[in-house]
Design a protein around this motif. Structure first.
Motif, PDB file in Angstrom:
ATOM      1  N   PRO A 454       0.823  -1.222   0.000  1.00  0.00           N
ATOM      2  CA  PRO A 454       0.000   0.000   0.000  1.00  0.00           C
ATOM      3  C   PRO A 454       0.853   1.267   0.000  1.00  0.00           C
ATOM      4  CG  PRO A 454      -0.704  -1.524   1.739  1.00  0.00           C
ATOM      5  CD  PRO A 454       0.532  -2.090   1.138  1.00  0.00           C
ATOM      6  N   ILE A 455       1.965   1.227   0.713  1.00  0.00           N
ATOM      7  CA  ILE A 455       2.830   2.413   0.795  1.00  0.00           C
ATOM      8  C   ILE A 455       3.444   2.694  -0.577  1.00  0.00           C
ATOM      9  CG2 ILE A 455       4.900   3.361   1.909  1.00  0.00           C
ATOM     10  CD1 ILE A 455       4.131   1.649   4.363  1.00  0.00           C
ATOM     11  N   LYS A 456       3.879   1.612  -1.229  1.00  0.00           N
ATOM     12  CA  LYS A 456       4.432   1.727  -2.583  1.00  0.00           C
ATOM     13  C   LYS A 456       3.395   2.386  -3.501  1.00  0.00           C
ATOM     14  CE  LYS A 456       7.260  -2.101  -3.966  1.00  0.00           C
ATOM     15  NZ  LYS A 456       7.282  -3.441  -4.453  1.00  0.00           N
ATOM     16  N   THR A 457       2.165   1.927  -3.372  1.00  0.00           N
ATOM     17  CA  THR A 457       1.088   2.439  -4.228  1.00  0.00           C
ATOM     18  C   THR A 457       0.864   3.927  -3.986  1.00  0.00           C
ATOM     19  OG1 THR A 457       0.095   0.299  -3.952  1.00  0.00           O
ATOM     20  CG2 THR A 457      -1.296   1.966  -4.976  1.00  0.00           C
ATOM     21  N   PHE A 458       0.821   4.348  -2.708  1.00  0.00           N
ATOM     22  CA  PHE A 458       0.621   5.776  -2.416  1.00  0.00           C
ATOM     23  C   PHE A 458       1.729   6.603  -3.051  1.00  0.00           C
ATOM     24  CE2 PHE A 458      -1.498   4.355   1.716  1.00  0.00           C
ATOM     25  CZ  PHE A 458      -2.734   4.295   1.097  1.00  0.00           C
ATOM     26  N   ALA A 459       2.958   6.107  -2.901  1.00  0.00           N
ATOM     27  CA  ALA A 459       4.107   6.868  -3.423  1.00  0.00           C
ATOM     28  C   ALA A 459       3.957   7.062  -4.926  1.00  0.00           C
ATOM     29  CB  ALA A 459       5.411   6.154  -3.088  1.00  0.00           C
ATOM     30  N   LYS A 460       3.476   6.024  -5.607  1.00  0.00           N
ATOM     31  CA  LYS A 460       3.304   6.122  -7.064  1.00  0.00           C
ATOM     32  C   LYS A 460       2.100   6.982  -7.407  1.00  0.00           C
ATOM     33  CE  LYS A 460       5.318   2.030  -9.021  1.00  0.00           C
ATOM     34  NZ  LYS A 460       5.100   0.645  -8.785  1.00  0.00           N
ATOM     35  N   GLN A 461       0.992   6.684  -6.702  1.00  0.00           N
ATOM     36  CA  GLN A 461      -0.298   7.316  -7.025  1.00  0.00           C
ATOM     37  C   GLN A 461      -0.226   8.839  -6.925  1.00  0.00           C
ATOM     38  OE1 GLN A 461      -3.240   5.482  -4.614  1.00  0.00           O
ATOM     39  NE2 GLN A 461      -4.857   6.918  -5.123  1.00  0.00           N
ATOM     40  N   TYR A 462       0.420   9.296  -5.836  1.00  0.00           N
ATOM     41  CA  TYR A 462       0.416  10.747  -5.623  1.00  0.00           C
ATOM     42  C   TYR A 462       1.621  11.432  -6.238  1.00  0.00           C
ATOM     43  CZ  TYR A 462      -3.522   9.620  -2.838  1.00  0.00           C
ATOM     44  OH  TYR A 462      -4.733   9.144  -2.463  1.00  0.00           O
ATOM     45  N   GLY A 463       2.574  10.564  -6.644  1.00  0.00           N
ATOM     46  CA  GLY A 463       3.722  11.141  -7.341  1.00  0.00           C
ATOM     47  C   GLY A 463       4.527  12.087  -6.455  1.00  0.00           C
ATOM     48  N   PHE A 464       3.907  12.689  -5.480  1.00  0.00           N
ATOM     49  CA  PHE A 464       4.576  13.648  -4.597  1.00  0.00           C
ATOM     50  C   PHE A 464       5.486  14.567  -5.405  1.00  0.00           C
ATOM     51  CE2 PHE A 464       4.284  10.295  -1.039  1.00  0.00           C
ATOM     52  CZ  PHE A 464       3.029  10.745  -0.692  1.00  0.00           C
ATOM     53  N   ASN A 465       4.875  15.382  -6.243  1.00  0.00           N
ATOM     54  CA  ASN A 465       5.696  16.094  -7.213  1.00  0.00           C
ATOM     55  C   ASN A 465       6.269  17.421  -6.734  1.00  0.00           C
ATOM     56  OD1 ASN A 465       5.805  14.301  -9.248  1.00  0.00           O
ATOM     57  ND2 ASN A 465       3.743  14.789  -9.939  1.00  0.00           N
ATOM     58  N   GLU A 466       5.485  18.178  -6.025  1.00  0.00           N
ATOM     59  CA  GLU A 466       6.001  19.504  -5.664  1.00  0.00           C
ATOM     60  C   GLU A 466       6.158  19.685  -4.169  1.00  0.00           C
ATOM     61  OE1 GLU A 466       3.824  22.502  -7.719  1.00  0.00           O
ATOM     62  OE2 GLU A 466       4.397  21.662  -9.648  1.00  0.00           O
ATOM     63  N   ASP A 467       5.036  19.936  -3.511  1.00  0.00           N
ATOM     64  CA  ASP A 467       5.140  20.194  -2.071  1.00  0.00           C
ATOM     65  C   ASP A 467       4.367  19.126  -1.303  1.00  0.00           C
ATOM     66  OD1 ASP A 467       6.348  22.827  -2.497  1.00  0.00           O
ATOM     67  OD2 ASP A 467       4.361  23.296  -3.309  1.00  0.00           O
ATOM     68  N   VAL A 468       4.984  18.650  -0.245  1.00  0.00           N
ATOM     69  CA  VAL A 468       4.282  17.704   0.630  1.00  0.00           C
ATOM     70  C   VAL A 468       4.370  18.265   2.046  1.00  0.00           C
ATOM     71  CG1 VAL A 468       4.193  15.346   1.498  1.00  0.00           C
ATOM     72  CG2 VAL A 468       4.925  15.749  -0.844  1.00  0.00           C
ATOM     73  N   PHE A 469       3.270  18.208   2.755  1.00  0.00           N
ATOM     74  CA  PHE A 469       3.267  18.696   4.137  1.00  0.00           C
ATOM     75  C   PHE A 469       3.086  17.531   5.092  1.00  0.00           C
ATOM     76  CE2 PHE A 469       2.263  22.287   1.541  1.00  0.00           C
ATOM     77  CZ  PHE A 469       3.032  23.294   2.110  1.00  0.00           C
ATOM     78  N   TYR A 470       3.807  17.599   6.187  1.00  0.00           N
ATOM     79  CA  TYR A 470       3.702  16.593   7.248  1.00  0.00           C
ATOM     80  C   TYR A 470       3.207  17.336   8.487  1.00  0.00           C
ATOM     81  CZ  TYR A 470       6.629  13.397   4.498  1.00  0.00           C
ATOM     82  OH  TYR A 470       7.125  12.570   3.520  1.00  0.00           O
ATOM     83  N   ILE A 471       2.165  16.824   9.100  1.00  0.00           N
ATOM     84  CA  ILE A 471       1.690  17.502  10.316  1.00  0.00           C
ATOM     85  C   ILE A 471       1.474  16.501  11.455  1.00  0.00           C
ATOM     86  CG2 ILE A 471       0.622  19.450   9.116  1.00  0.00           C
ATOM     87  CD1 ILE A 471      -2.115  18.072   9.551  1.00  0.00           C
ATOM     88  N   GLY A 472       1.575  16.999  12.649  1.00  0.00           N
ATOM     89  CA  GLY A 472       1.350  16.177  13.834  1.00  0.00           C
ATOM     90  C   GLY A 472       1.545  17.039  15.071  1.00  0.00           C
ATOM     91  N   ARG A 473       1.181  16.506  16.194  1.00  0.00           N
ATOM     92  CA  ARG A 473       1.378  17.223  17.458  1.00  0.00           C
ATOM     93  C   ARG A 473       2.196  16.360  18.405  1.00  0.00           C
ATOM     94  NH1 ARG A 473      -2.692  21.311  19.184  1.00  0.00           N
ATOM     95  NH2 ARG A 473      -3.782  21.965  17.316  1.00  0.00           N
ATOM     96  N   GLY A 474       2.932  17.020  19.300  1.00  0.00           N
ATOM     97  CA  GLY A 474       3.718  16.284  20.283  1.00  0.00           C
ATOM     98  C   GLY A 474       4.736  15.395  19.582  1.00  0.00           C
ATOM     99  N   LEU A 475       4.806  14.145  20.005  1.00  0.00           N
ATOM    100  CA  LEU A 475       5.772  13.224  19.400  1.00  0.00           C
ATOM    101  C   LEU A 475       5.530  13.075  17.901  1.00  0.00           C
ATOM    102  CD1 LEU A 475       6.043  10.441  22.140  1.00  0.00           C
ATOM    103  CD2 LEU A 475       7.866  11.958  21.355  1.00  0.00           C
ATOM    104  N   ASP A 476       4.260  13.171  17.495  1.00  0.00           N
ATOM    105  CA  ASP A 476       3.956  13.061  16.064  1.00  0.00           C
ATOM    106  C   ASP A 476       4.602  14.195  15.268  1.00  0.00           C
ATOM    107  OD1 ASP A 476       2.468  10.740  16.163  1.00  0.00           O
ATOM    108  OD2 ASP A 476       0.554  11.789  16.459  1.00  0.00           O
ATOM    109  N   TYR A 477       4.739  15.348  15.891  1.00  0.00           N
ATOM    110  CA  TYR A 477       5.381  16.472  15.212  1.00  0.00           C
ATOM    111  C   TYR A 477       6.869  16.179  15.005  1.00  0.00           C
ATOM    112  CZ  TYR A 477       7.569  21.033  14.582  1.00  0.00           C
ATOM    113  OH  TYR A 477       8.344  22.065  14.115  1.00  0.00           O
ATOM    114  N   SER A 478       7.519  15.643  16.054  1.00  0.00           N
ATOM    115  CA  SER A 478       8.952  15.319  15.920  1.00  0.00           C
ATOM    116  C   SER A 478       9.161  14.316  14.794  1.00  0.00           C
ATOM    117  CB  SER A 478       9.498  14.732  17.224  1.00  0.00           C
ATOM    118  OG  SER A 478       9.246  15.607  18.284  1.00  0.00           O
TER     119      SER A 478
END
Ligand code: F6R
Length: 609
Positions: A454-478
C-alpha cells in the motif's frame, strides 16, 4: 555487525579470506584479521583500520596454508584496535575463533576463566569463547565447541579452527547470518553471499542452532541435539552487487529492513534479567549524579537532531528534567549557557560530524558533563565524551539515515526510563509495563515491513511532485520532521513539517486542492486537536494520508487513506510511525528515478563545517 569468512581446501586460504573480507566490509570496517594454519601452527595477523591496512601489514609475507578464518570488525565490546581485532586465540594459540554478534554473559565467564588462570589480551566479549574452548577441550573438537555453545548466551555467528585439526573448520550461528559455500575439493564459510560468489554459487544457509563441520571434501551439519540435518542446496542467482545488498535494490531498503534486528541489539543487555527495568552498566548513574545537573542539552545534526527532539520529550515526561535541543551548528556559536550543572548529550550516527564534535568540545571546556550516543565505537565523538552509549545498529551505508534513527529513539527511551527509575519519578509497575512494550518493537516493526505494497502504491499514485506537508502534534510532530527530511533528501521533493496547531498561523495559505498532507495522529492526548487540524486541511481539498494506530476507527472518516501501524504505548509510537514515512520516501524516490543511496550534494559523514 561484522563479517566472517573461512576456507578449507587445497588453495591458499589467505587469498580467499582477504578477497572474501573485501566483499563484507559493508558489515564492518574498523579492523580486520585472518588466522591461517601454517607449518603446524595457527598464524594470526590482524590490524586496526580497513582491510587495506591488514593487506599492507602482510605484504610480501602472506600466511601460507590452506585452512583459515577471517573477520572484518564493527566494534561492540572494546574499541577498534589491533588486539581487539579478530581472530581471537586461547592462551596457547591452539584455537582461533571469529565471531559476529554479542556474547551477553561474557563478563561472568571471563571472571571464571581468569580465576582458572586464563590470560586475556583483549577487551572483547569474543575472546572468552576461545578460552572457554581451551578450558573444555579434551581431544574432541566438536564436543568441545558444543560445550562452549551450552555455556554462552547471546547472539552469534562463530567459526572455529584448531591446531590439532588442520583439516576442518567448525561453524555455527544464532540470530546472525552464516552460509557455507560448496566448492569442488574446497569449501567456504561466510557471513554473506558476496564473499563467496566469485568462487561458487552453491550454498547452504545455516539455521539457528545448526553446527557445521566443514572439510575440503564434505560438510556435516547437525542440529542443537547433534542430529544430522539434511541441507538443501541454495543456488545463488543474483550478481555480486545485488548480493552485497542482501538481494535488496538499495542499501537504504536493506537498512530499513534491518531495523527489527538493530532495535533488538540496541536493547540487548540494557534490560534487567527479570525484564522489568532498564540498566545501563556503561553509565552506572545514581541519584546524586542526576541531581548534580539542572539542565540537559541535546545537541546533534539532521536526523540525529530529530531523534534528540523525541529524546527531549521522553526525558522531560518520564524523568522530569528540563531538556533543550539544538542543532550543533547553531549551538556551538551562540554562547550557550553551559556549566558544571549541565549534562550535554550529543547524538551522532557516525560519531564524526564536525559541528557535533565542536559543540561537545565547547561544552566540555565550559565544564559540562558529557554523554555521547553514537553508532561507531571508537569514533571521535565517542572518544571525546565523558561517557558513551552505543546504538548497535551496525554500519549504515545509505546516506539517508534509517536504522540509526530508530535505534537512537530506542536508546533515548531507555535512557529516560533509566533516569526516571533512579530519580524515583516512575512507579516500578509502570516501568515494567513500558519495558514489556519495548520488547515488542522488533516484531511490530517486522509486521509493518511485511506489507509495504500500500505504501508503494501511495508513493506512485500521488507522485509527490512539488510540495508535501507533514503535520502532527507532540511526538507526532517530531516524527513529521524526520519524515519530511527523508523525503527531501532522497527524492528532492519539497517537504515541510509543521506542528499541526501552527498551520493556521500562516502555512494553511499553501494548502490548496490536491496538495498531499501526511497527518500523524498516534498521540491520544492531542488526538482530537490533531483531528481538527486534519479537518482544516481537508476543507481546503488537500489529499490526506493519515498514520494511525491499529484499532483507530475515527481517523479514516476524515482522510483519504490511513496507514496503520501496530498499537502500542504512545511513547513508543514514533519508533513505529516513522517506518511508513521512511518507506514512502524510499518509494517516492524510486518512482522519480533518484539515486537513493547517494543523493545529490550529500555525504554520509559531514566531517567539515
Ligand atoms: C539524514 C542524515 C543526516 C545525518 C546528519 C548527522 O538522513 O543522515 O541528517 O543525520 O548528517 O550525522 P551523524 O548522525 O553521523 O552525526
Amino acid at each position: 555487525m561484522c563479517g566472517i569468512v573461512g576456507y578449507v581446501g587445497d588453495r591458499q586460504a589467505a587469498e580467499f579470506l582477504l578477497d572474501g573480507l573485501s566483499k563484507l566490509e559493508y558489515r564492518g570496517y574498523d579492523s580486520a584479521g585472518i588466522a591461517v594454519y601454517e607449518n603446524g601452527k595457527i598464524r594470526i595477523e590482524k590490524s586496526v583500520g580497513r582491510l587495506a591496512a591488514l593487506r599492507e601489514q602482510i605484504k610480501g609475507r602472506m600466511p601460507v596454508g590452506s585452512l583459515g578464518i577471517g573477520h572484518t570488525r564493527w566494534a561492540t565490546h572494546g574499541r577498534p584496535s589491533d588486539v581487539n581485532a579478530h581472530p581471537h586465540a586461547d592462551c596457547h594459540g591452539d584455537f582461533a575463533v571469529v565471531h559476529n554478534g554479542i556474547i551477553e554473559n561474557y563478563l561472568s565467564l571471563k571472571e571464571d576463566l581468569i580465576a582458572k588462570g586464563h590470560e586475556f589480551k583483549s577487551e572483547t566479549d569474543t575472546e572468552v569463547v576461545a578460552h572457554l574452548l581451551e578450558e573444555v577441550y579434551a581431544g574432541d573438537f566438536v564436543a568441545a565447541v558444543r560445550e562452549v555453545l551450552r555455556r554462552i548466551e547471546g547472539s552469534y555467528a562463530l567459526a572455529f579452527m584448531s591446531k590439532e585439526h588442520p583439516d576442518m573448520l567448525i561453524c555455527t550461528k544464532q540470530d546472525n547470518p552464516l552460509i557455507i559455500g560448496l566448492g569442488e575439493g574446497e569449501n567456504f564459510i561466510a557471513s554473506d553471499i558476496p564473499a563467496i560468489i566469485s568462487r561458487t554459487r552453491r550454498t547452504y544457509i545455516l539455521g539457528d542452532g545448526e553446527l557445521a563441520v566443514v572439510r575440503k571434501d564434505g560438510i556435516q551439519v547437525t542440529d542443537r541435539a547433534g542430529q544430522l540435518v539434511t541441507k538443501k542446496v541454495f543456488e545463488v542467482t543474483w550478481n555480486a552487487e545485488a548480493a552485497e545488498k542482501g538481494g535488496y535494490e538499495h542499501f537504504m531498503l536493506k537498512e530499513i529492513h534491518e531495523q527489527p534486528k538493530a532495535v533488538r541489539d540496541t536493547m540487548s543487555q540494557r534490560i534487567t534479567n527479570d525484564k522489568k527495568a532498564i540498566s545501563f552498566e556503561e553509565l552506572a548513574w545514581n541519584a546524586d549524579y542526576l541531581n548534580s545537573f539542572n539542565k540537559i542539552y541535546i545537541v546533534a545534526c539532521g536526523t540525529a537532531y530529530h531523534a534528540g527532539l523525541v529524546g527531549k520529550y521522553y526525558i522531560e515526561k518520564l524523568a522530569r528534567v528540563l531538556v533543550e535541543v539544538d542543532v550543533a551548528s547553531e549551538f556551538r556559536y551562540r554562547d550557550p549557557i553551559v556549566d558544571g550543572s549541565t549534562l550535554l548529550i550529543v547524538v551522532s550516527q557516525s560519531g564524526e560530524t564536525s559541528d557535533t564534535l565542536a559543540a561537545l568540545k565547547e561544552s566540555k571546556r565550559r565544564g559540562a558533563k558529557t554523554l555521547a550516543i553514537t553508532n561507531v565505537v571508537g569514533s571521535s565523538i565517542a572518544r571525546e565524551a565523558d561517557q558513551v552509549v552505543y546504538t548497535w545498529a551496525g554500519p549504515e551505508i545509505a546516506v539517508a539515515s534509517t536504522k540509526a534513527y530508530t535505534t537512537q529513539l530506542v536508546l533515548f527511551f531507555m535512557l529516560a526510563l533509566y533516569m526516571a527509575e533512579i530519580k524515583g519519578a516512575i512507579l516500578p509497575a509502570r516501568t515494567a509495563e513500558l519495558v514489556t512494550q519495548l520488547q515488542e518493537i522488533p516484531s511490530q516493526v517486522s509486521e509493518i515491513l511485511s506489507d509495504v505494497e500500500p505504501i508503494k502504491t501511495f508513493a506512485k499514485q500521488y507522485g509527490f511532485n512539488e510540495d508535501v506537508f507533514y503535520i502532527g502534534r507532540g511526538l507526532d510532530y517530531s516524527v513529521s520532521l524526520e519524515g519530511a527530511l527523508k523525503l527531501k533528501e532522497i527524492s528532492y521533493i519539497h517537504a515541510e513539517a509543521y506542528a499541526a496547531g501552527e498551520l493556521k498561523h500562516g502555512t494553511l495559505a499553501l494548502i490548496v486542492e490536491g496538495v498531499p498532507v501526511i497527518a500523524l495522529a498516534t498521540q491520544r492526548n492531542v488526538y482530537e486537536k490533531t483531528l481538527s487540524n486534519i479537518k482544516e486541511v481537508k476543507a481546503r481539498d488537500a489529499v490526506v494520508i493519515g498514520i494511525a494506530a491499529e484499532g483507530d476507527t475515527e481517523l479514516q472518516k476524515y482522510v483519504d487513506h490511513v496507514i496503520y501501524v501496530p498499537a502500542t504505548d504512545e511513547f513508543i509510537m514514533p519508533i513505529l510511525s516513522v517506518i511508513p514515512l521512511q518507506l514512502l520516501s524510499y518509494y517516492a524516490a524510486i518512482t522519480r528515478g533518484c539515486d537513493v543511496d547517494k543523493p545529490r550534494n550529500l555525504a554520509k559523514s559531514v566531517t567539515v563545517e
